[in-house]
Design a protein around this motif. Structure first.
Motif, mmCIF file in Angstrom:
data_model
loop_
_atom_site.group_PDB
_atom_site.id
_atom_site.type_symbol
_atom_site.label_atom_id
_atom_site.label_comp_id
_atom_site.label_asym_id
_atom_site.label_seq_id
_atom_site.Cartn_x
_atom_site.Cartn_y
_atom_site.Cartn_z
ATOM 1 N N ARG A 64 -5.157 -5.456 0.158
ATOM 2 C CA ARG A 64 -5.033 -4.001 0.085
ATOM 3 C C ARG A 64 -3.500 -3.543 0.370
ATOM 4 O O ARG A 64 -2.798 -4.497 0.596
ATOM 5 N N VAL A 65 -3.132 -2.186 0.220
ATOM 6 C CA VAL A 65 -2.069 -1.889 -0.212
ATOM 7 C C VAL A 65 -0.914 -2.611 0.720
ATOM 8 O O VAL A 65 0.314 -3.072 0.106
ATOM 9 N N ARG A 117 -7.275 11.563 0.600
ATOM 10 C CA ARG A 117 -8.400 11.002 1.435
ATOM 11 C C ARG A 117 -8.011 11.310 2.755
ATOM 12 O O ARG A 117 -7.569 10.410 3.407
ATOM 13 N N TYR A 121 -10.646 1.119 -13.600
ATOM 14 C CA TYR A 121 -10.196 1.573 -12.456
ATOM 15 C C TYR A 121 -9.935 3.185 -12.346
ATOM 16 O O TYR A 121 -9.592 3.715 -13.648
ATOM 17 N N GLN A 170 -0.451 -6.287 0.403
ATOM 18 C CA GLN A 170 0.024 -6.569 -0.641
ATOM 19 C C GLN A 170 1.528 -6.300 -1.011
ATOM 20 O O GLN A 170 2.393 -6.910 -1.323
ATOM 21 N N PHE A 171 2.266 -5.027 -0.308
ATOM 22 C CA PHE A 171 3.444 -4.744 -0.558
ATOM 23 C C PHE A 171 4.209 -5.698 0.425
ATOM 24 O O PHE A 171 5.272 -6.183 0.286
ATOM 25 N N VAL A 182 1.599 6.519 -1.203
ATOM 26 C CA VAL A 182 1.841 5.010 -1.363
ATOM 27 C C VAL A 182 3.306 4.705 -1.751
ATOM 28 O O VAL A 182 3.966 3.584 -1.188
ATOM 29 N N ASN A 205 4.798 -2.639 -7.014
ATOM 30 C CA ASN A 205 4.156 -1.927 -8.053
ATOM 31 C C ASN A 205 3.752 -0.791 -7.526
ATOM 32 O O ASN A 205 2.774 -0.876 -6.714
ATOM 33 N N LEU A 206 3.910 0.341 -8.005
ATOM 34 C CA LEU A 206 3.493 1.796 -7.417
ATOM 35 C C LEU A 206 2.605 2.276 -8.590
ATOM 36 O O LEU A 206 2.864 2.638 -9.753
ATOM 37 N N TYR A 245 -2.211 -2.201 -14.357
ATOM 38 C CA TYR A 245 -2.605 -3.068 -12.936
ATOM 39 C C TYR A 245 -3.928 -3.578 -12.722
ATOM 40 O O TYR A 245 -4.058 -4.775 -12.353
ATOM 41 N N TYR A 246 -4.760 -2.665 -12.865
ATOM 42 C CA TYR A 246 -6.055 -2.922 -12.341
ATOM 43 C C TYR A 246 -7.041 -3.344 -13.479
ATOM 44 O O TYR A 246 -8.354 -3.629 -13.561
ATOM 45 N N ASN A 248 -8.632 3.627 5.333
ATOM 46 C CA ASN A 248 -7.271 2.662 5.324
ATOM 47 C C ASN A 248 -6.929 2.265 6.676
ATOM 48 O O ASN A 248 -5.609 2.348 7.156
HETATM 49 N N1 UDP Z 1 -1.478 0.357 -4.807
HETATM 50 C C1 UDP Z 1 -0.167 0.290 -5.462
HETATM 51 N N2 UDP Z 1 0.097 -0.809 -5.598
HETATM 52 C C2 UDP Z 1 -0.211 -2.105 -5.190
HETATM 53 C C3 UDP Z 1 -1.730 -1.937 -4.516
HETATM 54 C C4 UDP Z 1 -2.226 -0.801 -4.297
HETATM 55 O O1 UDP Z 1 0.268 1.397 -5.870
HETATM 56 O O2 UDP Z 1 0.257 -3.342 -5.211
HETATM 57 C C5 UDP Z 1 -2.197 1.669 -4.632
HETATM 58 C C6 UDP Z 1 -3.894 1.937 -5.074
HETATM 59 O O3 UDP Z 1 -3.830 2.034 -6.614
HETATM 60 C C7 UDP Z 1 -4.216 2.858 -4.161
HETATM 61 C C8 UDP Z 1 -3.631 2.644 -2.959
HETATM 62 O O4 UDP Z 1 -2.307 1.934 -3.174
HETATM 63 O O5 UDP Z 1 -4.100 4.202 -4.732
HETATM 64 C C9 UDP Z 1 -4.277 1.951 -1.908
HETATM 65 O O6 UDP Z 1 -4.865 0.797 -2.503
HETATM 66 P P1 UDP Z 1 -5.802 -0.207 -1.314
HETATM 67 O O7 UDP Z 1 -5.873 -1.360 -2.195
HETATM 68 O O8 UDP Z 1 -5.174 -0.024 -0.009
HETATM 69 O O9 UDP Z 1 -7.100 0.571 -1.408
HETATM 70 P P2 UDP Z 1 -7.897 2.028 -1.375
HETATM 71 O O10 UDP Z 1 -7.011 2.941 -0.501
HETATM 72 O O11 UDP Z 1 -7.899 2.544 -2.669
HETATM 73 O O12 UDP Z 1 -9.148 1.789 -1.045
#
Ligand code: UDP
Length: 337
Positions: A195-196, A305, A299, A199-200, A259, A211-212, A294-295, A177
């Protein structure tokens, strides 16, 4: 040294190119489709950029693998939404297209520094993932998210085998990450399109709720890009052969946050320090959403991690230095100022 970077305009490629030009006398030969993240590099006489698609410019790639000392094939899809929506593209680019480049490195006896991923550990139950001991755990075939993890895993195994049986010199690195300026475009409005963190940030900029996924209890070790790049610089330099034929987790185990916590920190930070966006940030609600909505069906998530970084500490004398508070501020300064 002459370094070949394929995908130099990406998040990692652009930061790495800047670091190489600033800290060394190396030349970079680079290819990417576009150059919008490379404004600090393109005018440097040691930066030689060719625009193009690695799946088409085969002659150029062959010539440049021959010409360079170290090859970094950084072209890949790395957004979870794409693993589910377009799994074949992930396989074709991340595995097939890159396999050609791995084989050129074998043919011309060139050192390869290849991006593996923390995703290879999948849903491994270990408290800390160890490069040599942890099991790589993925879900059933219908959970298409794992095509990225397994494409990368297969490549790790192929590279390892070329190293062991055909003399390929390699280093594999596994980002956990990584985040920072230029991560993804926060104006990409597709849910899960980035990526998260980006996105946020995009959600807040656009005045949308956050969205969580499944409540946001899943945790990630947020690793600031400059820490990742510092590790990569040491891997490329390969002083005393310290990175030779090894795999390195590169992540920050000290910044293991959920998250949900990430979303809360972001809102608090923007409210306190970025008056232009404070009103937006305060309006944002954290909304629980199930992963399937969401996905989509394919998914499956990783709840914990955390990298073991003993190898990076011992072999590279590396450790992460940027805490999440500092890293977030730097990232927000980039996106919001
Ligand atoms: N996630 C979330 N909301 C979002 C985008 C991602 O809750 O709008 C969560 C996603 O389900 C994951 C974590 O944030 O558990 C990290 O997502 P990322 O896309 O950064 O990739 P990852 O770490 O899973 O490779």
């Amino acid at each position: 040294m002459n370094i070949l970077i394929l995908g130099a305009n990406g998040f990692i490629g652009s930061h790495l190119s800047e670091a190489i030009l600033a800290q060394t006398d190396w030349h970079i030969h680079a290819m990417d489709l576009t150059q919008d993240k490379l404004e600090n590099c393109v005018n440097n006489p040691r930066f030689h950029l060719t625009l193009g698609d690695i799946t088409e410019k085969k002659a150029w790639i062959r010539e440049h693998v021959q010409k360079c000392d170290v090859v970094l094939p950084l072209v890949a899809v790395a957004t979870p939404a794409t693993y589910v929506q377009d799994p074949l593209r992930v396989f074709e680019l991340d595995f097939e297209a890159n396999l050609d480049i791995v084989r050129l490195c074998v043919e011309f006896n060139k050192r390869i520094v290849f991006p593996s991923t923390s995703e290879v550990y999948g849903m491994c139950p270990d408290k800390e993932f160890d490069e040599e001991k942890s099991h790589l755990v993925t879900g059933p075939i219908s959970k298409e998210r794992w095509i990225y993890s397994t494409s990368k895993q297969m490549m790790d195994r192929v590279i390892y085998a070329y190293g062991k049986h055909k003399g390929l010199s390699y280093s594999l690195f596994r980002p956990f990450n990584w985040y920072g300026p230029r991560l993804d475009n926060p104006f990409n409005t597709k849910p899960g399109g980035s990526r998260v963190l980006s996105q946020f940030i995009g959600n807040i900029l656009r005045g949308e709720n956050i969205n969580l996924v499944d409540g946001g209890a899943q945790q990630r070790c947020m690793t600031y890009i400059s820490d990742g790049i510092e590790a990569l610089m040491r891997i490329i330099a390969n002083k005393d052969n310290s990175a030779h034929n090894r795999i390195f987790n590169i992540g920050n185990p000290n910044e293991n946050i959920s998250v949900r916590q990430l979303a809360e920190m972001l809102i608090a930070n923007i409210t306190a320090h970025y008056p232009k966006y404070a009103a937006n940030a305060q309006k944002v609600e954290l909304v629980d959403i199930d992963a399937k909505t969401y996905y989509g069906e394919g998914y499956q998530d990783v709840s914990l991690r955390v990298p073991a970084i003993k190898h990076a500490r011992e072999q590279l004398a590396w450790q992460p230095t940027v805490d999440i508070k500092t890293g977030l501020r730097k990232t927000l300064d980039f996106y919001l100022s």
